[in-house]
Design an enzyme around this catalytic site. Structure first.
Site, PDB file in Angstrom:
ATOM      1  N   TYR A 217     -16.292   7.234 -11.207  1.00 15.66           N
ATOM      2  CA  TYR A 217     -15.290   5.976 -10.265  1.00 15.66           C
ATOM      3  C   TYR A 217     -16.457   4.664 -11.354  1.00 15.66           C
ATOM      4  O   TYR A 217     -15.218   4.356 -11.071  1.00 15.66           O
ATOM      5  CB  TYR A 217     -15.794   6.327  -9.328  1.00 15.66           C
ATOM      6  CG  TYR A 217     -16.011   5.661  -8.162  1.00 15.66           C
ATOM      7  CD1 TYR A 217     -13.978   4.991  -7.166  1.00 15.66           C
ATOM      8  CD2 TYR A 217     -16.449   4.334  -7.787  1.00 15.66           C
ATOM      9  CE1 TYR A 217     -13.808   3.831  -6.544  1.00 15.66           C
ATOM     10  CE2 TYR A 217     -16.727   3.458  -6.285  1.00 15.66           C
ATOM     11  CZ  TYR A 217     -15.719   3.234  -6.225  1.00 15.66           C
ATOM     12  OH  TYR A 217     -15.481   1.785  -5.068  1.00 15.66           O
TER      13      TYR A 217
ATOM     14  N   ASP B 136       1.115  -0.977   0.201  1.00 18.72           N
ATOM     15  CA  ASP B 136       0.206  -0.242   0.119  1.00 18.72           C
ATOM     16  C   ASP B 136       1.202   0.906   0.133  1.00 18.72           C
ATOM     17  O   ASP B 136       2.167   1.182   0.356  1.00 18.72           O
ATOM     18  CB  ASP B 136      -1.378  -0.065   1.312  1.00 18.72           C
ATOM     19  CG  ASP B 136      -2.093   1.290   1.453  1.00 18.72           C
ATOM     20  OD1 ASP B 136      -1.854   2.081   0.512  1.00 18.72           O
ATOM     21  OD2 ASP B 136      -3.515   0.487   1.051  1.00 18.72           O
TER      22      ASP B 136
ATOM     23  N   ALA C 228     -21.200   6.594   4.055  1.00 17.54           N
ATOM     24  CA  ALA C 228     -22.802   6.829   5.096  1.00 17.54           C
ATOM     25  C   ALA C 228     -22.950   6.340   6.294  1.00 17.54           C
ATOM     26  O   ALA C 228     -22.887   6.889   7.350  1.00 17.54           O
ATOM     27  CB  ALA C 228     -23.731   7.183   4.056  1.00 17.54           C
TER      28      ALA C 228
ATOM     29  N   ASP D  31       4.224   2.566  -4.188  1.00 17.52           N
ATOM     30  CA  ASP D  31       2.865   3.112  -5.086  1.00 17.52           C
ATOM     31  C   ASP D  31       3.715   2.617  -6.300  1.00 17.52           C
ATOM     32  O   ASP D  31       3.735   2.829  -7.116  1.00 17.52           O
ATOM     33  CB  ASP D  31       3.575   4.466  -5.651  1.00 17.52           C
ATOM     34  CG  ASP D  31       2.658   5.219  -6.344  1.00 17.52           C
ATOM     35  OD1 ASP D  31       1.447   4.898  -6.800  1.00 17.52           O
ATOM     36  OD2 ASP D  31       3.016   6.675  -6.702  1.00 17.52           O
TER      37      ASP D  31
ATOM     38  N   GLY E   3     -13.605   6.968  -1.988  1.00 16.63           N
ATOM     39  CA  GLY E   3     -13.837   7.685  -1.013  1.00 16.63           C
ATOM     40  C   GLY E   3     -15.610   7.737  -1.150  1.00 16.63           C
ATOM     41  O   GLY E   3     -16.324   6.710  -1.745  1.00 16.63           O
TER      42      GLY E   3
ATOM     43  N   ASN F 288     -21.434  -1.245  -0.491  1.00 14.76           N
ATOM     44  CA  ASN F 288     -21.499  -0.562   0.788  1.00 14.76           C
ATOM     45  C   ASN F 288     -20.717  -1.417   1.122  1.00 14.76           C
ATOM     46  O   ASN F 288     -21.863  -1.948   2.221  1.00 14.76           O
ATOM     47  CB  ASN F 288     -22.618   0.614   1.211  1.00 14.76           C
ATOM     48  CG  ASN F 288     -22.961   1.279  -0.239  1.00 14.76           C
ATOM     49  OD1 ASN F 288     -22.231   2.122  -0.290  1.00 14.76           O
ATOM     50  ND2 ASN F 288     -24.310   1.389  -0.781  1.00 14.76           N
TER      51      ASN F 288
ATOM     52  N   GLN G 130     -33.907   8.429   0.129  1.00 14.15           N
ATOM     53  CA  GLN G 130     -32.770   7.402  -0.493  1.00 14.15           C
ATOM     54  C   GLN G 130     -32.133   6.264  -0.193  1.00 14.15           C
ATOM     55  O   GLN G 130     -32.138   6.312   0.474  1.00 14.15           O
ATOM     56  CB  GLN G 130     -30.998   8.447  -1.003  1.00 14.15           C
ATOM     57  CG  GLN G 130     -30.858   8.562  -0.331  1.00 14.15           C
ATOM     58  CD  GLN G 130     -30.452   9.917   0.489  1.00 14.15           C
ATOM     59  OE1 GLN G 130     -31.505  10.066   0.524  1.00 14.15           O
ATOM     60  NE2 GLN G 130     -29.298  10.299   1.211  1.00 14.15           N
ATOM     61  N   THR G 131     -31.803   5.295  -1.011  1.00 18.42           N
ATOM     62  CA  THR G 131     -32.490   4.094  -0.125  1.00 18.42           C
ATOM     63  C   THR G 131     -30.803   3.277  -0.786  1.00 18.42           C
ATOM     64  O   THR G 131     -30.113   3.618  -1.858  1.00 18.42           O
ATOM     65  CB  THR G 131     -33.256   3.213  -1.102  1.00 18.42           C
ATOM     66  OG1 THR G 131     -33.060   3.007  -2.263  1.00 18.42           O
ATOM     67  CG2 THR G 131     -34.306   3.601  -0.208  1.00 18.42           C
ATOM     68  N   ARG G 132     -30.232   2.805   0.262  1.00 18.52           N
ATOM     69  CA  ARG G 132     -29.113   1.927   0.356  1.00 18.52           C
ATOM     70  C   ARG G 132     -29.398   0.583   0.549  1.00 18.52           C
ATOM     71  O   ARG G 132     -29.566   0.242   2.012  1.00 18.52           O
ATOM     72  CB  ARG G 132     -27.874   2.537   0.410  1.00 18.52           C
ATOM     73  CG  ARG G 132     -27.874   3.899  -0.214  1.00 18.52           C
ATOM     74  CD  ARG G 132     -26.624   3.927  -1.450  1.00 18.52           C
ATOM     75  NE  ARG G 132     -26.343   4.867  -2.083  1.00 18.52           N
ATOM     76  CZ  ARG G 132     -27.124   5.771  -2.492  1.00 18.52           C
ATOM     77  NH1 ARG G 132     -28.957   5.596  -3.028  1.00 18.52           N
ATOM     78  NH2 ARG G 132     -26.744   6.655  -3.378  1.00 18.52           N
TER      79      ARG G 132
HETATM   80  P1  NAD Z   1      -9.302   2.171   0.814  1.00 13.71           P
HETATM   81  O1  NAD Z   1      -9.642   3.501   0.943  1.00 13.71           O
HETATM   82  O2  NAD Z   1      -9.861   1.538   2.716  1.00 13.71           O
HETATM   83  O3  NAD Z   1      -8.493   1.341   0.676  1.00 13.71           O
HETATM   84  C1  NAD Z   1      -7.824   1.418  -0.845  1.00 13.71           C
HETATM   85  C2  NAD Z   1      -6.338   1.145  -0.361  1.00 13.71           C
HETATM   86  O4  NAD Z   1      -5.440   1.551  -1.403  1.00 13.71           O
HETATM   87  C3  NAD Z   1      -5.634   2.830   0.688  1.00 13.71           C
HETATM   88  O5  NAD Z   1      -5.616   1.996   1.752  1.00 13.71           O
HETATM   89  C4  NAD Z   1      -4.314   3.548  -0.336  1.00 13.71           C
HETATM   90  O6  NAD Z   1      -3.863   3.524   0.670  1.00 13.71           O
HETATM   91  C5  NAD Z   1      -4.434   2.030  -0.868  1.00 13.71           C
HETATM   92  N1  NAD Z   1      -3.926   2.848  -2.377  1.00 13.71           N
HETATM   93  C6  NAD Z   1      -4.417   3.765  -3.160  1.00 13.71           C
HETATM   94  N2  NAD Z   1      -3.729   4.134  -4.205  1.00 13.71           N
HETATM   95  C7  NAD Z   1      -2.752   3.088  -4.157  1.00 13.71           C
HETATM   96  C8  NAD Z   1      -1.504   2.980  -4.524  1.00 13.71           C
HETATM   97  N3  NAD Z   1      -1.155   4.817  -5.945  1.00 13.71           N
HETATM   98  N4  NAD Z   1      -0.587   2.788  -4.246  1.00 13.71           N
HETATM   99  C9  NAD Z   1      -0.693   2.048  -3.280  1.00 13.71           C
HETATM  100  N5  NAD Z   1      -2.164   1.242  -2.712  1.00 13.71           N
HETATM  101  C10 NAD Z   1      -2.476   2.260  -2.912  1.00 13.71           C
HETATM  102  O7  NAD Z   1     -10.841   1.303   0.283  1.00 13.71           O
HETATM  103  P2  NAD Z   1     -11.374  -0.155   0.535  1.00 13.71           P
HETATM  104  O8  NAD Z   1     -12.880   0.481   1.173  1.00 13.71           O
HETATM  105  O9  NAD Z   1     -11.309  -1.119   1.445  1.00 13.71           O
HETATM  106  O10 NAD Z   1     -11.851  -0.455  -1.015  1.00 13.71           O
HETATM  107  C11 NAD Z   1     -11.117  -1.424  -1.404  1.00 13.71           C
HETATM  108  C12 NAD Z   1     -10.947  -1.566  -3.292  1.00 13.71           C
HETATM  109  O11 NAD Z   1     -12.518  -2.275  -2.745  1.00 13.71           O
HETATM  110  C13 NAD Z   1     -11.417  -0.359  -4.084  1.00 13.71           C
HETATM  111  O12 NAD Z   1     -11.059  -0.970  -4.945  1.00 13.71           O
HETATM  112  C14 NAD Z   1     -12.630  -0.219  -3.453  1.00 13.71           C
HETATM  113  O13 NAD Z   1     -12.957   1.056  -5.062  1.00 13.71           O
HETATM  114  C15 NAD Z   1     -13.532  -1.183  -4.094  1.00 13.71           C
HETATM  115  N6  NAD Z   1     -15.140  -1.676  -3.124  1.00 13.71           N
HETATM  116  C16 NAD Z   1     -15.109  -0.756  -2.027  1.00 13.71           C
HETATM  117  C17 NAD Z   1     -16.389  -0.792  -1.364  1.00 13.71           C
HETATM  118  C18 NAD Z   1     -16.506  -0.430   0.127  1.00 13.71           C
HETATM  119  O14 NAD Z   1     -18.173   0.038  -0.230  1.00 13.71           O
HETATM  120  N7  NAD Z   1     -15.425   0.202   1.279  1.00 13.71           N
HETATM  121  C19 NAD Z   1     -17.352  -0.416  -2.603  1.00 13.71           C
HETATM  122  C20 NAD Z   1     -17.170  -1.232  -3.396  1.00 13.71           C
HETATM  123  C21 NAD Z   1     -16.097  -1.119  -4.070  1.00 13.71           C
END
Ligand code: NAD
Length: 340
Positions: free
Chosen positions: A166, A43, A210, A61, A90, A195, A236-238
């Site tokens: 996104y 990460d 949320a 990165d 986010g 979610n 709004q629903t989720r």
């Molecule tokens: P999160 O933001 O907590 O975790 C994502 C991680 O990716 C972060 O720790 C961030 O530092 C890391 N990251 C970002 N850019 C980076 C880079 N360039 N190099 C290395 N690391 C990097 O999000 P999450 O809630 O744990 O979600 C994980 C995955 O699930 C994501 O792809 C997200 O889109 C997907 N997702 C999550 C949800 C949810 O409700 N949490 C819903 C749908 C999809």
């Protein structure tokens, strides 16, 4: 954690978790360790609220191709499993304002392009199975206008019209993973998360979702209760899936023959006003709502459709929203006390 040369147990699976410093990635590391895997987490940053349980944690990165190569390299052989959670993401305040669109699309696409390219050009592309976390945000806005009857079955994704960049990036990357499966034989598994929430998730700072935001606002009220801001009219629903259910479903998908994409979510759909009521009951505080009508919102209605995952994986969610919120509220309340 540490930078010693890893000692591999013969026969144990080796897993790479990308985004292991984040919410779902951190929980996945823990689950994989509990199942006996040797785990490397990568990460940009280490986990914010806990110490990673990964055998090795690298701050890299993943937008940089050579660092993805480093993340994937082992002294002997290849990773059996890669869980790709890293993304620029986010809650509504981050992805629906438009202010972060270019970074969200560029950063997340770049990570997925790099991961697939590195695995495709490894010595044995078919040896590594990759999980990709897509999102319910890929579903077309026109099917989510009626808060009582949103349509989110997997095949309804097309004709595509996600309501955020996104969502468009997620859809592009779903197709990217499918293309690498077709052309390079890489075993991919793709889920569309709806979610996900729970302890160790972002709960302040602008990227929170949320459930965490509402838990925080109510935890900050005195015991006698008070008023909180809620974005939109609250109708709004989720649906919201508790993290333990998400991890269980993801692991089940990863070890199945089903490639996806498949919804991983809860079908317990509530309005945001009802979500506030649940948190208020859990906190045992009376709460009134001030609706902020010009806040960023997302679609009018959304619910997971679990017919496909029930039939292909025999999986269904087990945590009620009330139970998941109880655990999440307690955790956020403890975090708040820690900084007061
Ligand atoms: P999160 O933001 O907590 O975790 C994502 C991680 O990716 C972060 O720790 C961030 O530092 C890391 N990251 C970002 N850019 C980076 C880079 N360039 N190099 C290395 N690391 C990097 O999000 P999450 O809630 O744990 O979600 C994980 C995955 O699930 C994501 O792809 C997200 O889109 C997907 N997702 C999550 C949800 C949810 O409700 N949490 C819903 C749908 C999809």
């Amino acid at each position: 954690m540490g930078d010693e040369t890893p000692q591999f147990e013969r026969g144990s699976m080796r897993s790479l978790v990308c985004g292991a410093g984040g919410f779902i990635g951190g929980h996945m590391v823990e689950a994989l360790k509990a199942r006996g895997h040797w785990v490397r987490g990568v990460d940009l940053v280490p986990p914010a609220f806990s110490t990673s349980q990964a055998d090795e944690f690298l701050c890299l990165d993943l937008r940089r191709h050579e660092l993805v190569q480093q993340a994937l390299s082992l002294p002997d052989g290849q990773f059996d499993r890669v869980f790709q959670f890293a993304a620029d993401m986010g809650g509504a305040g981050y992805i629906f304002t438009g202010e972060h669109d270019a970074n969200v699309m560029h950063n997340s696409a770049q990570i997925n392009l790099n991961v697939l390219d590195c695995v495709a050009h490894s010595s044995n592309p078919t040896a590594t199975r990759i999980f990709y976390s897509s999102s319910a945000c890929i579903y077309p806005e026109y099917n989510q206008l009626d808060p009582d009857n949103p349509i989110c079955s997997e095949e309804s994704a097309y004709p595509a019209n996600p309501d955020s960049e996104y969502g468009w990036e997620k859809l592009f990357s779903e197709r990217l993973y499918a293309s690498y499966y077709r052309n390079y034989g890489i075993a991919v598994r793709v889920a569309r998360y709806h979610n996900i929430f729970g302890p160790l998730g972002t709960w302040q700072g602008g990227k929170e979702k949320a459930p965490a935001a509402i838990c925080r606002k109510i935890a900050m009220l005195p015991l006698s209760g008070g008023e909180i801001d809620v974005w939109g009219d609250g109708h709004q629903t989720r649906s919201f899936l508790y993290i333990d259910d998400c991890i269980e479903a993801t692991l089940r998908l990863m070890e199945s023959d089903y490639l996806g994409p498949v919804n991983i979510g809860s079908e317990e759909m509530v309005t945001i006003n009802q979500l506030v009521e649940i948190v208020s009951n859990v906190a045992n505080k009376p709460v009134s709502i001030r609706h902020i009508l010009d806040a960023p919102l997302g679609v009018r209605g959304r619910n997971s459709d679990n017919r496909l995952i029930r039939s292909v994986l025999n999986w269904d969610y087990s945590f009620s929203l009330h139970e998941g919120i109880t655990r999440t509220y307690q955790w956020i309340n403890t975090q708040l006390k820690g900084i007061q």
